[in-house]
Scaffold this active site. Structure first.
Site, PDB file in Angstrom:
ATOM      1  N   PHE A  34     -30.479  63.336 -20.458  1.00  0.00           N
ATOM      2  CA  PHE A  34     -29.663  62.805 -19.361  1.00  0.00           C
ATOM      3  C   PHE A  34     -28.476  63.761 -19.170  1.00  0.00           C
ATOM      4  CE2 PHE A  34     -31.620  59.187 -21.526  1.00  0.00           C
ATOM      5  CZ  PHE A  34     -32.268  58.531 -20.493  1.00  0.00           C
TER       6      PHE A  34
ATOM      7  N   ASP B  64     -26.903  60.804 -23.220  1.00  0.00           N
ATOM      8  CA  ASP B  64     -25.821  60.272 -22.383  1.00  0.00           C
ATOM      9  C   ASP B  64     -26.426  59.574 -21.166  1.00  0.00           C
ATOM     10  OD1 ASP B  64     -23.421  59.683 -21.165  1.00  0.00           O
ATOM     11  OD2 ASP B  64     -23.060  61.724 -20.450  1.00  0.00           O
TER      12      ASP B  64
ATOM     13  N   CYS C 253     -21.593  54.481 -21.542  1.00  0.00           N
ATOM     14  CA  CYS C 253     -20.554  53.794 -20.770  1.00  0.00           C
ATOM     15  C   CYS C 253     -20.766  52.282 -20.783  1.00  0.00           C
ATOM     16  CB  CYS C 253     -20.517  54.313 -19.333  1.00  0.00           C
ATOM     17  SG  CYS C 253     -22.087  54.138 -18.458  1.00  0.00           S
TER      18      CYS C 253
END
Length: 416
Positions: A273, A341, A367
């Site tokens: 990613f 990520d 996140c």
């Protein structure tokens, strides 16, 4: 009907919670211990007044706070805010039954957000430009945004208004993303659909008047007057219009610092990613990197930046949907470290492949604390040890949090 309640605790989205006979009531912009007057609508309530304030309350610095839905925590004192935000991660990991050392919250706001998305709406005869109100489609009109980078704070709303005026004949809802880059502003407009030739020509003239670096519609470049470059380590990258970026420059630098430190000594690293290369381009200063990303434009930008930057080790690239086609065990075994990520959905399929591979080190950047915990639990169940958990606050004044987890396979449990 108005009623008075006492706030007992905060929820994960920063709402105060009051207990009632019918269950919890969520009240935004309140703090534990406060007595407040509210108007209830089911389990949610509107704050009417704070009757007995908490000593942890402070005056918000933004005049739009409480109307604009962008920030949720400006009423909290800084120390209280940092403790609450870190505690949300502690609670999430505890719920997932993950025991790991959680470090102190790192403030990575820096100069502010380097990208804002302003909304243009036409609910009546007038044009309205600003941010959305919390849990609403109502636009709160703004003249400036104090949590944006200095170059964006007051410049972004006039740019959005000018574009809205140019396209107002269609009266379509527009979302205008404005990014501060090294050469000015990169603007991508969503919601309008295909343009007629006269509208495209008009936007080219408008970009000239506004001195924009690049202007695009749904990622389709209308005009690029200057390459909208972003510095990533030694490299200068021109990402595709509207592509993903970390929220702040300091946030990206902070995440990169932890990732490169963890991967020190690795000779071959997979960056999954990868986006346009914020990790890959820095990791390549010391190691060979294989970067994998779903978005072909981002991979092309990364490859172009790599080829134009002297002194980097080899970076190979691959366009691949890692949700449907994660790297398999035999592919993963070629790497000394893997950086992951993903978007908020996490990387469950990839975590399952990493779990049965021989990869000794995984650096997980996330996140979303819940999907981070889920994916970490998969790896820990296969013999990885979560040796560091680092909360990074680049989404300051919001409930969102970036997390870096360093997972190392225990030597005694390494697969042969």
């Amino acid at each position: 009907m108005a009623e008075q309640v006492t706030i007992t605790r905060l929820g994960a989205k920063a709402d105060g919670i009051a207990e009632s006979g019918s269950g919890p009531v969520f009240v935004p912009y309140t703090l534990p211990g406060e007595t407040v007057t509210i108007e209830r609508d089911g389990q949610r309530a509107r704050l009417v007044s704070v009757d007995a304030p908490s000593p942890e309350r402070e005056t918000p610095f933004c005049p739009y706070f409480g109307e604009c839905g962008g920030c949720a925590t400006q009423h909290m004192r800084h120390g209280f805010y940092q403790t609450w935000k870190r505690d949300t991660l502690v609670h999430t990991l505890r719920q997932a039954r993950i025991e790991a050392p959680i470090e102190e919250l790192i403030d990575a706001h820096g100069e502010g957000r380097r990208r804002v998305t302003l909304h243009v709406r036409f609910p009546d005869r007038a044009m309205h430009v600003g941010y959305m109100a919390a849990r609403s489609h109502h636009v709160v009109e703004i003249e400036f945004c104090p949590i944006a980078e200095p170059s964006l704070k007051s410049a972004a709303p006039p740019i959005a208004r000018a574009i809205g005026e140019h396209l107002r004949a269609a009266r379509k809802p527009l979302d205008i993303q404005i990014t501060a880059v090294t050469t000015g502003f990169d603007v991508d407009v969503r919601g309008h659909g295909p343009l007629k030739d006269k509208d495209r020509l008009g936007l080219i003239d408008l970009a000239e008047r506004l001195d924009l670096a690049r202007l695009s519609i749904h990622g389709d470049v209308i005009v690029e007057r200057r390459p909208p470059a972003i510095v990533m380590g030694r490299a200068s990258v021109v990402p595709p219009a509207g592509s993903f970026l970390q929220a702040t420059r300091l946030g990206e630098e902070t995440l990169v610092g932890f990732v490169t430190e963890a991967c020190r000594g690795a000779k071959r690293v997979a960056d999954l990613f990868s986006g346009a290369g914020p990790f890959a381009l820095r990791l390549a200063e010391k190691a060979e990197v294989h970067a994998v990303e779903t978005e072909a434009g981002a991979i092309a930008a990364l490859d172009k930046a790599f080829r134009a930057t002297p002194g980097l080790r080899r970076i190979t690239t691959e366009t691949r949907d890692l949700f449907r086609r994660p790297l398999l065990t035999l592919e993963l075994n070629a790497f000394d470290a893997v950086v992951v990520d993903p978007p908020r959905a996490g990387a469950e399929a990839q975590a399952k492949q990493l779990a049965v591979s021989k990869v000794p080190l995984v650096v997980s950047v996330s996140c979303d604390a819940a999907t981070f915990a889920r994916d970490a639990a998969i790896l820990m169940g296969a013999g990885f040890r979560l040796e560091r958990v680092i909360p990074v606050d680049q989404f300051k004044h919001s409930p969102h949090l970036e997390v870096v987890g360093i997972l190392r396979r225990d030597a005694a449990k390494k697969r042969r």
